[in-house]
Design a protein around this motif. Structure first.
Motif, PDB file in Angstrom:
ATOM      1  N   VAL A   1      23.178 -79.883  40.697  1.00 20.10           N
ATOM      2  CA  VAL A   1      21.731 -80.120  40.783  1.00 20.10           C
ATOM      3  C   VAL A   1      21.137 -79.742  39.430  1.00 20.10           C
ATOM      4  CG1 VAL A   1      19.602 -79.582  42.000  1.00 20.10           C
ATOM      5  CG2 VAL A   1      21.774 -79.626  43.248  1.00 20.10           C
ATOM      6  N   GLU A   2      20.544 -80.719  38.766  1.00 23.73           N
ATOM      7  CA  GLU A   2      20.027 -80.522  37.419  1.00 23.73           C
ATOM      8  C   GLU A   2      18.530 -80.253  37.459  1.00 23.73           C
ATOM      9  OE1 GLU A   2      21.222 -83.422  34.607  1.00 23.73           O
ATOM     10  OE2 GLU A   2      23.345 -83.234  35.099  1.00 23.73           O
ATOM     11  N   PHE A   3      18.119 -79.224  36.741  1.00 19.03           N
ATOM     12  CA  PHE A   3      16.711 -78.842  36.656  1.00 19.03           C
ATOM     13  C   PHE A   3      16.244 -78.904  35.203  1.00 19.03           C
ATOM     14  CE2 PHE A   3      18.309 -76.525  40.398  1.00 19.03           C
ATOM     15  CZ  PHE A   3      17.358 -76.871  41.351  1.00 19.03           C
TER      16      PHE A   3
ATOM     17  N   ASP B   1       8.209 -70.338  38.470  1.00 23.94           N
ATOM     18  CA  ASP B   1       7.359 -71.455  38.876  1.00 23.94           C
ATOM     19  C   ASP B   1       7.383 -72.597  37.868  1.00 23.94           C
ATOM     20  OD1 ASP B   1       6.093 -70.095  36.846  1.00 23.94           O
ATOM     21  OD2 ASP B   1       4.081 -70.262  37.715  1.00 23.94           O
ATOM     22  N   ARG B   2       8.365 -72.582  36.948  1.00 22.52           N
ATOM     23  CA  ARG B   2       8.407 -73.610  35.917  1.00 22.52           C
ATOM     24  C   ARG B   2       9.748 -74.341  35.863  1.00 22.52           C
ATOM     25  NH1 ARG B   2       4.372 -72.616  31.938  1.00 22.52           N
ATOM     26  NH2 ARG B   2       2.532 -71.931  33.068  1.00 22.52           N
ATOM     27  N   PHE B   3      10.462 -74.417  36.981  1.00 22.15           N
ATOM     28  CA  PHE B   3      11.673 -75.242  36.984  1.00 22.15           C
ATOM     29  C   PHE B   3      11.490 -76.379  37.964  1.00 22.15           C
ATOM     30  CE2 PHE B   3      12.736 -72.220  40.380  1.00 22.15           C
ATOM     31  CZ  PHE B   3      13.373 -73.013  41.331  1.00 22.15           C
ATOM     32  N   TYR B   4      12.019 -77.562  37.580  1.00 15.79           N
ATOM     33  CA  TYR B   4      11.783 -78.781  38.345  1.00 15.79           C
ATOM     34  C   TYR B   4      13.084 -79.573  38.510  1.00 15.79           C
ATOM     35  CZ  TYR B   4       7.128 -77.658  36.545  1.00 15.79           C
ATOM     36  OH  TYR B   4       5.970 -77.009  36.191  1.00 15.79           O
ATOM     37  N   PHE B   5      13.267 -80.122  39.696  1.00 18.49           N
ATOM     38  CA  PHE B   5      14.422 -80.975  39.979  1.00 18.49           C
ATOM     39  C   PHE B   5      14.367 -82.239  39.118  1.00 18.49           C
ATOM     40  CE2 PHE B   5      16.104 -84.670  42.249  1.00 18.49           C
ATOM     41  CZ  PHE B   5      17.378 -84.258  42.582  1.00 18.49           C
ATOM     42  N   MET B   6      15.467 -82.551  38.446  1.00 17.22           N
ATOM     43  CA  MET B   6      15.584 -83.807  37.707  1.00 17.22           C
ATOM     44  C   MET B   6      16.427 -84.819  38.471  1.00 17.22           C
ATOM     45  SD  MET B   6      16.022 -83.225  33.632  1.00 17.22           S
ATOM     46  CE  MET B   6      17.669 -82.542  33.778  1.00 17.22           C
ATOM     47  N   GLU B   7      17.640 -84.419  38.815  1.00 14.72           N
ATOM     48  CA  GLU B   7      18.559 -85.318  39.503  1.00 14.72           C
ATOM     49  C   GLU B   7      19.744 -84.510  40.013  1.00 14.72           C
ATOM     50  OE1 GLU B   7      20.082 -88.154  36.729  1.00 14.72           O
ATOM     51  OE2 GLU B   7      20.476 -86.648  35.198  1.00 14.72           O
ATOM     52  N   MET B   8      20.534 -85.161  40.848  1.00 17.31           N
ATOM     53  CA  MET B   8      21.778 -84.533  41.316  1.00 17.31           C
ATOM     54  C   MET B   8      22.934 -85.441  40.949  1.00 17.31           C
ATOM     55  SD  MET B   8      22.960 -83.239  45.100  1.00 17.31           S
ATOM     56  CE  MET B   8      24.506 -82.337  45.295  1.00 17.31           C
ATOM     57  N   ASN B   9      23.926 -84.872  40.293  1.00 17.12           N
ATOM     58  CA  ASN B   9      25.152 -85.602  39.983  1.00 17.12           C
ATOM     59  C   ASN B   9      26.146 -85.349  41.113  1.00 17.12           C
ATOM     60  OD1 ASN B   9      24.651 -86.782  37.293  1.00 17.12           O
ATOM     61  ND2 ASN B   9      24.362 -84.654  36.717  1.00 17.12           N
ATOM     62  N   THR B  10      26.478 -86.413  41.818  1.00 17.21           N
ATOM     63  CA  THR B  10      27.288 -86.295  43.028  1.00 17.21           C
ATOM     64  C   THR B  10      28.774 -86.444  42.695  1.00 17.21           C
ATOM     65  OG1 THR B  10      26.825 -88.644  43.404  1.00 17.21           O
ATOM     66  CG2 THR B  10      25.466 -87.047  44.586  1.00 17.21           C
ATOM     67  N   ARG B  11      29.237 -85.588  41.801  1.00 15.84           N
ATOM     68  CA  ARG B  11      30.616 -85.648  41.310  1.00 15.84           C
ATOM     69  C   ARG B  11      30.923 -84.356  40.568  1.00 15.84           C
ATOM     70  NH1 ARG B  11      29.289 -86.145  36.031  1.00 15.84           N
ATOM     71  NH2 ARG B  11      27.535 -87.475  35.467  1.00 15.84           N
TER      72      ARG B  11
END
Length: 667
Positions: free
Chosen positions: A274-276, A287-297
Motif C-alpha cells: 500500500v503506497e502512501f 494527518d498528512r499521509f494519503y493513499f496513492m495506490e496498492m500494488n497487488t504483487r
C-alpha cells in the motif's frame, strides 16, 4: 506444498524466486522468449520452455502460450513475479480455469485496486485517507483542464492503470496541461492498454512511504512495516530503504493500520504494498499521509523488508498460495536494523538517463561485505549477456543491511563502488554519489531531492591521470597476465639500451587523447598526457586485478579490455576508453550538427518534423518508444528540415537517421 511451479517472468525476479523454491524443495519451470534463450533464469531453472519471439506482447504477455507451457510442464502453480502479467486479473482467471493455482491475490482484489480512481473511492469508504484530486470517469481534455484549475497548480497527471511512473506527468501551469495530458495518455496506452488518467494535487515536498502487507486465505492480514522510496527520478524509485527515516512509533502504527484496512477491504491474500504520499512540508505528521495506490504483487524493493525482518517473502507467498495460514502474527513481527536497496540500471544518467544496450563484456558485482549479510546482489544477468531494447534496463539490485542507518548506507556506497561492469553504461557511479549527498545521509529525503542536487550528481568525474596511465598500459598489453611461469615472462618494459617510448591514442567521451608511454625499468613506466607526467610501478597484475605504485602510493585497480574497448575501475569510479582508431563506434548517437539519429533501437511513435519546415534548437522532432520509455528527440540546432526518412510505426536501429537539416549556410 507444491511440487513444481512455473515462473511467468524473466530476469532477476525469476532467479530470485528459483533460489527460494530450490531451498524449499520445489521444482521450477522457466519460460523464455527468443531474446532470453540463454538467459540466467533459464539456466537456473529445472526446466525451461520457449514462449515466443523477443517482443513481450508475443511472449511474456501471451496468456494462452504461458498457460499451455504450465500445463505441458506439469506445474501445479504459477508465480507471476512483478511486471508483465503480475497484476492482470484476466491472467489470474486463466490460470485458475486451467486448474492451476495463482501465487498471488484473487482476480477480484487485483481489479479492485487496478484502477487508481476506483481504488481511491474504495479506500475512502474504508476510512483510508486519499490524495486531493479528481478521480472520476470524465476524460475530456477540456474537462480535465478545468479540474486541474480547480485543484490548483502544480498538479500531477497519472495513468489510472499500471505503475512504475509510466503515464505520469507533473504540470506547473495551465499552458502546459494539454501537451502533458496527451503525452501521459499516449505512454499509458502503450504501457497498459488504457489511456485514461486522473489528476491530483502535486505536493511541494512529498515523501513516498509504502507499507508491505500480507494476507492469507483464512482472513488474516498483517503489515511488515514501511519502506521509504522517496529517492526518485522521473517518478521511478532509485534507492529504497527500510524503515523510513524519522518515523515515529505512533505514525508507523497509524500507517500500518491504514494499510491493513486497505487490504482487508478487498479480502486480500498474498504479498501486496500500500503506497502512501506523505506531505512533509511540516515534518512527518499523522494527518498528512494519503493513499496513492496498492500494488497487488511482490515489489521490486521487497529485499529491504526481508533484511529488517529476517523473513523470506517469496516463501510466504508460496505457503499462503498453498493454503497455509500466515507464518507469523502481527505481534511476532519486529524491525532489526536498517536496509537499503539500489537499482542498478543499464543507463546513462549524464544523458538524461537514456537506457543503454549492448553486451556485458564484464559483470563483477560486490563481494559480501560481512558474514551477517551486509551486501546482497539480486541479478538476472552475467558477463557475456546481451542487454536488449525489449525489456526494462534494470540489471541488478544491490542490498545492504546494518545495525544503524549510517552503517547500512556506508555499506551501500562501498558496494556500489565495487560494481564493475564493462560493455554497457550503468548508473553505479550516480547511485554512489547519491549516497554521499548530505541531505540523504541525514535522512532529509523527499521526491525532489535528486532534481535539487543538480548536474554534479549525474555525470561521472573525469578520469584521473592515474586512470589514464592504467588505460594506456592496458592498451599496449603491459597489464596482461604473464604467459607462463618463466620469470622472464613477468618482466614488462625491460630494455637493455635505455628507455623505450610508444604513443597510444585513446578516446574518452568523444575526445581523443595522446599518451606517451616510456619504459624506465622493470615494470616501471612514465606516462605523459597533456604535459603531465605520471610515474607508475606495476607491482602485480593478472590481466584484470592490478596493484600499482604511483610515486610511493600503492593502490589497487581493475582493468577490462574487450577488443578496442577498455574500462578502468579505479578509486571507486569506472572510466570507459576506446582505441582511437575504433572510436568511430563511440561518441554521440542521438543528435549533433545536421543529423538527428536514434540513440537506441526503438519504435517511432510521433513524427513532428516535415521537410522544408523551419525548426528551433530544442523543438521536439521525433518521439520514440524504447525500453518501456518515451524518448522525445529534439532539434540539435536552428535550421530547416531537409529530410525525414522515418514514419510513425517504424522500428529503427540504433544510429538510424531520423531527421536531417539543411546545411547551415543553406538554411
Amino acid at each position: 506444498m507444491f511440487r513444481k511451479i512455473l515462473i511467468a517472468n524473466r530476469g532477476e525476479i525469476a532467479c530470485r524466486i528459483i533460489r527460494t523454491a530450490r531451498r524449499m524443495g520445489v521444482a521450477t519451470v522457466a519460460v523464455h522468449s527468443d531474446a532470453d534463450r540463454a538467459a540466467l533464469h533459464v539456466e537456473m531453472a529445472d526446466e525451461a520452455i520457449r514462449i515466443g519471439p523477443a517482443e513481450a506482447a508475443k511472449s511474456y504477455l501471451n496468456i494462452p502460450v504461458i498457460i499451455e507451457a504450465a500445463r505441458a510442464s506439469g506445474a501445479e502453480a504459477v508465480h507471476p513475479g512483478y511486471g508483465f502479467l503480475s497484476e492482470n486479473p484476466d491472467f489470474v482467471e486463466a490460470v485458475e480455469a486451467a486448474g492451476l493455482v495463482f501465487i498471488g491475490p484473487s482476480a477480484g482484489a487485483i481489479r479492485a485496486m487496478g484502477l487508481k480512481d476506483a481504488a481511491k473511492a474504495l479506500m475512502e469508504k474504508a476510512g483510508v485517507p486519499v490524495v486531493p484530486g479528481y478521480h472520476g470517469e470524465g476524460q475530456e481534455a477540456a474537462f480535465l483542464a478545468g479540474e486541474a484549475e480547480a485543484i490548483g497548480y502544480p498538479v500531477l497527471i497519472k495513468a489510472r492503470a499500471g505503475g512504475g511512473g509510466k503515464g505520469m506527468r507533473r504540470v506547473e501551469r495551465s499552458a502546459d496541461f494539454a501537451a502533458a495530458l496527451e503525452s501521459a495518455r499516449r505512454e499509458a496506452e502503450s504501457a497498459f492498454g488504457d489511456g485514461r488518467v486522473l489528476v491530483e494535487k502535486y505536493m511541494a515536498k512529498p515523501r513516498h512511504i509504502e507499507v508491505q502487507v500480507f494476507g492469507d486465505r483464512h482472513g488474516n492480514v498483517v503489515h511488515l512495516f514501511e519502506r521509504d522510496c522517496s529517492l526518485q527520478r522521473r517518478h521511478q524509485k532509485v534507492i529504497e530503504e527500510a524503515p523510513a527515516p524519522g518515523m515515529t512509533e505512533e505514525m508507523r502504527a497509524a500507517m500500518g493500520a491504514a494499510a491493513v484496512r486497505a487490504a482487508a477491504a478487498i479480502g486480500y491474500s498474498g504479498a501486496g504494498t500500500v503506497e502512501f504520499i506523505v506531505d512533509v512540508s511540516e515534518g512527518l505528521r499523522q494527518d498528512r499521509f494519503y493513499f496513492m495506490e496498492m500494488n497487488t504483487r511482490l515489489q521490486v524493493e521487497h529485499p529491504v523488508t526481508e533484511a529488517i525482518t529476517g523473513l523470506d517473502l517469496v516463501e510466504w507467498q508460496l505457503r499462503v498460495a498453498a493454503g497455509e495460514p500466515l507464518p507469523k502474527r502481527q505481534e511476532e513481527l519486529a524491525i532489526d536494523g536498517w536496509a537499503f536497496e539500489a537499482r542498478l540500471y543499464a543507463e546513462n544518467p549524464a544523458r538524461d538517463f537514456l537506457p543503454a544496450t549492448g553486451r556485458l563484456s564484464a559483470f563483477d558485482m560486490p563481494d559480501v561485505l560481512d558474514q551477517a549479510g551486509g551486501a546482497r546482489v539480486d541479478s538476472g544477468v552475467r558477463a557475456g549477456d546481451l542487454v536488449t531494447p525489449y525489456y526494462d534496463p534494470m540489471i541488478a539490485k544491490v542490498i545492504t543491511h546494518g545495525r544503524t542507518r549510517g552503517e547500512a548506507l556506508a555499506k551501500l556506497e562501498t558496494a556500489l563502488e565495487q560494481c564493475r561492469v564493462g560493455g554497457v553504461t550503468i548508473n553505479a557511479g550516480f547511485l554512489a554519489r547519491l549516497c554521499r549527498l548530505p541531505a540523504f545521509a541525514d535522512g532529509d529525503v523527499d521526491t525532489g531531492l535528486i532534481g535539487r542536487a543538480g548536474e554534479g550528481v549525474l555525470a561521472d568525474p573525469e578520469p584521473s591521470e592515474e586512470a589514464f596511465a592504467l588505460a594506456a598500459l592496458c592498451a599496449l598489453g603491459f597489464l596482461a597476465a604473464p604467459a607462463d611461469a618463466d620469470p622472464w615472462g613477468h618482466i614488462r618494459g625491460f630494455r637493455l639500451w635505455g628507455d623505450a617510448t610508444r604513443t597510444v591514442f585513446l578516446d574518452h567521451g568523444g575526445t581523443e587523447h595522446a599518451l606517451r608511454v616510456a619504459t624506465s625499468g622493470m615494470d616501471r613506466f612514465r606516462i605523459t598526457h597533456d604535459g603531465v607526467a605520471t610515474d607508475i610501478h606495476v607491482q602485480s597484475t593478472d590481466g584484470r586485478s592490478v596493484r600499482a605504485d604511483f610515486d610511493g602510493h600503492t593502490l589497487p585497480a581493475k582493468v577490462h579490455r574487450d577488443g578496442a574497448d577498455i574500462v578502468v575501475f579505479f578509486g571507486g569510479h569506472s572510466h570507459a576508453f576506446a582505441l582511437a582508431e575504433a572510436a568511430g563506434h563511440h561518441g554521440e548517437a542521438a543528435a549533433g550538427g545536421d543529423r538527428l539519429t536514434a540513440p537506441m533501437p526503438g519504435l517511432v511513435r510521433i513524427v513532428s518534423a516535415e521537410p522544408g519546415a523551419r525548426v528551433a534548437k530544442g523543438d521536439a522532432l521525433v518521439t520514440m518508444e524504447a525500453m518501456k520509455m518515451e524518448l522525445v528527440l529534439a532539434a540539435p540546432r536552428d535550421g530547416v528540415v531537409a529530410a525525414v526518412p522515418v514514419a510513425v510505426g517504424d522500428q529503427v536501429a540504433e544510429g538510424a537517421l531520423l531527421v536531417s537539416l539543411e546545411p547551415e549556410e543553406a538554411a
